[in-house]
Design a protein around this motif. Sequence first.
Motif, PDB file in Angstrom:
ATOM      1  N   ALA A 130       0.836  -1.209   0.000  1.00 44.61           N
ATOM      2  CA  ALA A 130       0.000   0.000   0.000  1.00 44.61           C
ATOM      3  C   ALA A 130       0.868   1.256   0.000  1.00 44.61           C
ATOM      4  O   ALA A 130       0.570   2.233  -0.709  1.00 44.61           O
ATOM      5  CB  ALA A 130      -0.932  -0.009   1.212  1.00 44.61           C
ATOM      6  N   LEU A 131       1.955   1.241   0.787  1.00 42.75           N
ATOM      7  CA  LEU A 131       2.860   2.400   0.818  1.00 42.75           C
ATOM      8  C   LEU A 131       3.551   2.600  -0.521  1.00 42.75           C
ATOM      9  O   LEU A 131       3.695   3.742  -0.997  1.00 42.75           O
ATOM     10  CB  LEU A 131       3.903   2.214   1.920  1.00 42.75           C
ATOM     11  CG  LEU A 131       3.395   2.210   3.365  1.00 42.75           C
ATOM     12  CD1 LEU A 131       4.558   1.972   4.338  1.00 42.75           C
ATOM     13  CD2 LEU A 131       2.682   3.506   3.705  1.00 42.75           C
ATOM     14  N   LEU A 132       3.978   1.499  -1.156  1.00 46.43           N
ATOM     15  CA  LEU A 132       4.635   1.613  -2.462  1.00 46.43           C
ATOM     16  C   LEU A 132       3.662   2.079  -3.532  1.00 46.43           C
ATOM     17  O   LEU A 132       4.008   2.907  -4.391  1.00 46.43           O
ATOM     18  CB  LEU A 132       5.245   0.267  -2.859  1.00 46.43           C
ATOM     19  CG  LEU A 132       6.442  -0.207  -2.028  1.00 46.43           C
ATOM     20  CD1 LEU A 132       6.918  -1.567  -2.520  1.00 46.43           C
ATOM     21  CD2 LEU A 132       7.582   0.800  -2.076  1.00 46.43           C
ATOM     22  N   GLN A 133       2.447   1.538  -3.510  1.00 50.66           N
ATOM     23  CA  GLN A 133       1.424   1.991  -4.458  1.00 50.66           C
ATOM     24  C   GLN A 133       1.162   3.485  -4.266  1.00 50.66           C
ATOM     25  O   GLN A 133       1.028   4.241  -5.244  1.00 50.66           O
ATOM     26  CB  GLN A 133       0.130   1.203  -4.243  1.00 50.66           C
ATOM     27  CG  GLN A 133       0.225  -0.278  -4.546  1.00 50.66           C
ATOM     28  CD  GLN A 133      -0.143  -0.615  -5.981  1.00 50.66           C
ATOM     29  OE1 GLN A 133      -0.393   0.268  -6.798  1.00 50.66           O
ATOM     30  NE2 GLN A 133      -0.169  -1.894  -6.290  1.00 50.66           N
ATOM     31  N   GLY A 134       1.084   3.905  -3.005  1.00 52.87           N
ATOM     32  CA  GLY A 134       0.861   5.318  -2.727  1.00 52.87           C
ATOM     33  C   GLY A 134       2.016   6.183  -3.209  1.00 52.87           C
ATOM     34  O   GLY A 134       1.800   7.280  -3.742  1.00 52.87           O
ATOM     35  N   ALA A 135       3.261   5.711  -3.016  1.00 48.43           N
ATOM     36  CA  ALA A 135       4.428   6.489  -3.453  1.00 48.43           C
ATOM     37  C   ALA A 135       4.427   6.672  -4.969  1.00 48.43           C
ATOM     38  O   ALA A 135       4.658   7.784  -5.480  1.00 48.43           O
ATOM     39  CB  ALA A 135       5.715   5.799  -2.999  1.00 48.43           C
ATOM     40  N   ALA A 136       4.166   5.594  -5.709  1.00 46.17           N
ATOM     41  CA  ALA A 136       4.124   5.698  -7.172  1.00 46.17           C
ATOM     42  C   ALA A 136       2.980   6.601  -7.618  1.00 46.17           C
ATOM     43  O   ALA A 136       3.135   7.418  -8.544  1.00 46.17           O
ATOM     44  CB  ALA A 136       3.971   4.300  -7.787  1.00 46.17           C
ATOM     45  N   SER A 137       1.834   6.485  -6.965  1.00 48.99           N
ATOM     46  CA  SER A 137       0.686   7.326  -7.314  1.00 48.99           C
ATOM     47  C   SER A 137       0.962   8.789  -7.008  1.00 48.99           C
ATOM     48  O   SER A 137       0.581   9.686  -7.770  1.00 48.99           O
ATOM     49  CB  SER A 137      -0.554   6.862  -6.552  1.00 48.99           C
ATOM     50  OG  SER A 137      -0.889   5.530  -6.880  1.00 48.99           O
ATOM     51  N   GLU A 138       1.645   9.046  -5.877  1.00 46.68           N
ATOM     52  CA  GLU A 138       1.980  10.423  -5.511  1.00 46.68           C
ATOM     53  C   GLU A 138       2.896  11.061  -6.552  1.00 46.68           C
ATOM     54  O   GLU A 138       2.681  12.201  -6.978  1.00 46.68           O
ATOM     55  CB  GLU A 138       2.648  10.448  -4.141  1.00 46.68           C
ATOM     56  CG  GLU A 138       3.097  11.835  -3.704  1.00 46.68           C
ATOM     57  CD  GLU A 138       3.896  11.818  -2.410  1.00 46.68           C
ATOM     58  OE1 GLU A 138       4.541  12.842  -2.103  1.00 46.68           O
ATOM     59  OE2 GLU A 138       3.882  10.783  -1.711  1.00 46.68           O
ATOM     60  N   LEU A 139       3.926  10.327  -6.978  1.00 50.00           N
ATOM     61  CA  LEU A 139       4.857  10.868  -7.969  1.00 50.00           C
ATOM     62  C   LEU A 139       4.166  11.094  -9.308  1.00 50.00           C
ATOM     63  O   LEU A 139       4.413  12.101  -9.981  1.00 50.00           O
ATOM     64  CB  LEU A 139       6.042   9.916  -8.131  1.00 50.00           C
ATOM     65  CG  LEU A 139       6.996   9.840  -6.930  1.00 50.00           C
ATOM     66  CD1 LEU A 139       7.984   8.695  -7.098  1.00 50.00           C
ATOM     67  CD2 LEU A 139       7.733  11.159  -6.752  1.00 50.00           C
ATOM     68  N   ALA A 140       3.297  10.161  -9.704  1.00 47.83           N
ATOM     69  CA  ALA A 140       2.568  10.331 -10.962  1.00 47.83           C
ATOM     70  C   ALA A 140       1.639  11.537 -10.886  1.00 47.83           C
ATOM     71  O   ALA A 140       1.539  12.327 -11.840  1.00 47.83           O
ATOM     72  CB  ALA A 140       1.775   9.061 -11.278  1.00 47.83           C
ATOM     73  N   ALA A 141       0.951  11.695  -9.745  1.00 50.25           N
ATOM     74  CA  ALA A 141       0.048  12.840  -9.577  1.00 50.25           C
ATOM     75  C   ALA A 141       0.831  14.147  -9.565  1.00 50.25           C
ATOM     76  O   ALA A 141       0.395  15.152 -10.139  1.00 50.25           O
ATOM     77  CB  ALA A 141      -0.751  12.676  -8.289  1.00 50.25           C
ATOM     78  N   ARG A 142       2.008  14.142  -8.912  1.00 48.75           N
ATOM     79  CA  ARG A 142       2.822  15.369  -8.866  1.00 48.75           C
ATOM     80  C   ARG A 142       3.354  15.719 -10.256  1.00 48.75           C
ATOM     81  O   ARG A 142       3.350  16.895 -10.640  1.00 48.75           O
ATOM     82  CB  ARG A 142       3.978  15.184  -7.876  1.00 48.75           C
ATOM     83  CG  ARG A 142       4.877  16.423  -7.784  1.00 48.75           C
ATOM     84  CD  ARG A 142       5.848  16.337  -6.614  1.00 48.75           C
ATOM     85  NE  ARG A 142       5.121  16.390  -5.358  1.00 48.75           N
ATOM     86  CZ  ARG A 142       5.101  15.418  -4.460  1.00 48.75           C
ATOM     87  NH1 ARG A 142       5.794  14.306  -4.674  1.00 48.75           N
ATOM     88  NH2 ARG A 142       4.423  15.551  -3.346  1.00 48.75           N
ATOM     89  N   ARG A 143       3.789  14.725 -10.992  1.00 52.74           N
ATOM     90  CA  ARG A 143       4.293  14.990 -12.346  1.00 52.74           C
ATOM     91  C   ARG A 143       3.191  15.576 -13.214  1.00 52.74           C
ATOM     92  O   ARG A 143       3.403  16.559 -13.932  1.00 52.74           O
ATOM     93  CB  ARG A 143       4.831  13.695 -12.971  1.00 52.74           C
ATOM     94  CG  ARG A 143       5.340  13.862 -14.392  1.00 52.74           C
ATOM     95  CD  ARG A 143       5.849  12.539 -14.950  1.00 52.74           C
ATOM     96  NE  ARG A 143       6.306  12.684 -16.315  1.00 52.74           N
ATOM     97  CZ  ARG A 143       5.511  12.597 -17.374  1.00 52.74           C
ATOM     98  NH1 ARG A 143       4.221  12.375 -17.209  1.00 52.74           N
ATOM     99  NH2 ARG A 143       6.008  12.737 -18.593  1.00 52.74           N
ATOM    100  N   ARG A 144       2.002  14.989 -13.134  1.00 51.53           N
ATOM    101  CA  ARG A 144       0.892  15.478 -13.947  1.00 51.53           C
ATOM    102  C   ARG A 144       0.449  16.880 -13.519  1.00 51.53           C
ATOM    103  O   ARG A 144       0.206  17.754 -14.356  1.00 51.53           O
ATOM    104  CB  ARG A 144      -0.278  14.497 -13.836  1.00 51.53           C
ATOM    105  CG  ARG A 144      -1.418  14.785 -14.802  1.00 51.53           C
ATOM    106  CD  ARG A 144      -2.422  13.649 -14.827  1.00 51.53           C
ATOM    107  NE  ARG A 144      -3.058  13.462 -13.534  1.00 51.53           N
ATOM    108  CZ  ARG A 144      -2.830  12.431 -12.730  1.00 51.53           C
ATOM    109  NH1 ARG A 144      -1.971  11.490 -13.092  1.00 51.53           N
ATOM    110  NH2 ARG A 144      -3.442  12.317 -11.566  1.00 51.53           N
ATOM    111  N   ALA A 145       0.369  17.110 -12.203  1.00 55.13           N
ATOM    112  CA  ALA A 145      -0.069  18.416 -11.708  1.00 55.13           C
ATOM    113  C   ALA A 145       0.953  19.500 -12.047  1.00 55.13           C
ATOM    114  O   ALA A 145       0.575  20.609 -12.452  1.00 55.13           O
ATOM    115  CB  ALA A 145      -0.284  18.342 -10.195  1.00 55.13           C
ATOM    116  N   CYS A 146       2.244  19.185 -11.894  1.00 55.33           N
ATOM    117  CA  CYS A 146       3.272  20.186 -12.183  1.00 55.33           C
ATOM    118  C   CYS A 146       3.382  20.463 -13.679  1.00 55.33           C
ATOM    119  O   CYS A 146       3.651  21.601 -14.085  1.00 55.33           O
ATOM    120  CB  CYS A 146       4.618  19.726 -11.632  1.00 55.33           C
ATOM    121  SG  CYS A 146       4.713  19.789  -9.823  1.00 55.33           S
ATOM    122  N   LYS A 147       3.175  19.456 -14.509  1.00 60.67           N
ATOM    123  CA  LYS A 147       3.179  19.687 -15.956  1.00 60.67           C
ATOM    124  C   LYS A 147       2.028  20.598 -16.352  1.00 60.67           C
ATOM    125  O   LYS A 147       2.190  21.521 -17.161  1.00 60.67           O
ATOM    126  CB  LYS A 147       3.078  18.361 -16.715  1.00 60.67           C
ATOM    127  CG  LYS A 147       3.183  18.528 -18.235  1.00 60.67           C
ATOM    128  CD  LYS A 147       3.097  17.198 -18.949  1.00 60.67           C
ATOM    129  CE  LYS A 147       3.363  17.379 -20.455  1.00 60.67           C
ATOM    130  NZ  LYS A 147       2.532  18.421 -21.068  1.00 60.67           N
TER     131      LYS A 147
END
Length: 300
Positions: free
Chosen positions: A238-255
């Motif tokens: 769950a923590l790893l899934q959350g970490a990958a999701s957080e980075l993907a969300a941050r990349r998309r939001a910052c783009k």
Amino acid sequence: MGAQVRVYRRRIRSVRATAKITRAFELIAASRMVKAQQRVAASTPYAEAITRAVSAVASQSTIEHPLTSKHEEATRVAVLLVTSDRGLAGAYSSNVLKEGESLTAFLRQNGFEVLPYIVGRKGLAYYRFRDREIAGEWSGFSESPSYLNAKDVADTLISAFNTPTDEGGVDEIHVIYTQFVSMLTQTPVIRRILPLEVEETTDEPAGGPLPAYEFEPNAEGVLDALLPRYVEARVYNALLQGAASELAARRRACKSATDNAEELIKTYTRLANAARQADITQEISEIVGGADALAATGSE
């Protein structure tokens, strides 16, 4: 230079500075995404395999183990929420918190007392701002969790589950995290990890029939060894899934923020050019008007 032109140029500088920050965060998130995806891909098969092993042992034995038995007259439920430590990740944390609010409302309607366990500073800030009780908290590793972090969380949850409710323990444990599906899709998920649900069914389980085990020394000893590892594996995944999701969300939001900043710079540039052109036109008109006035005075 006109005052309006100076205002627009100041805004352009401000937006460019913001765009540099969001662009940097986008590149950092993109560089870390590969490793995060690899860790999710490596941990998911193990989590699924140990879940199947525990399910097989629990379904093929008749023992009543504390971690697989429902507590009589359950009254207290622990909810683990996996959020982020930092912002600039769009609605990543708010989606988890929204699911947490929905689950909490549902459980309270059914007469349960809910104890929140929070991972991530965003979730902690949300609960502290509303002056709510927090049963357990962890932070500082949302982007790159280790197995030791997961073990710390799992040990706390198992200890609460094994403690009688009249002494502050809980009867059920639910976890809410964001499942990484793809770079564009991350879905909030609610799962009950304790007690294990053992269902009688004639349907074949996902992944094929459960393996048949011989228990040494006995089924209870096997469950004693497997169930803590099961909880740790589920929490770690769950923590790893959350970490990958957080980075993907941050990349998309910052783009998206960088693209919006570039559009805003173009808009302000056009407005600044228009204001500058208006100032030049006004100055020329004043010069021509002054020259006409002097010519008219000289002819008199």
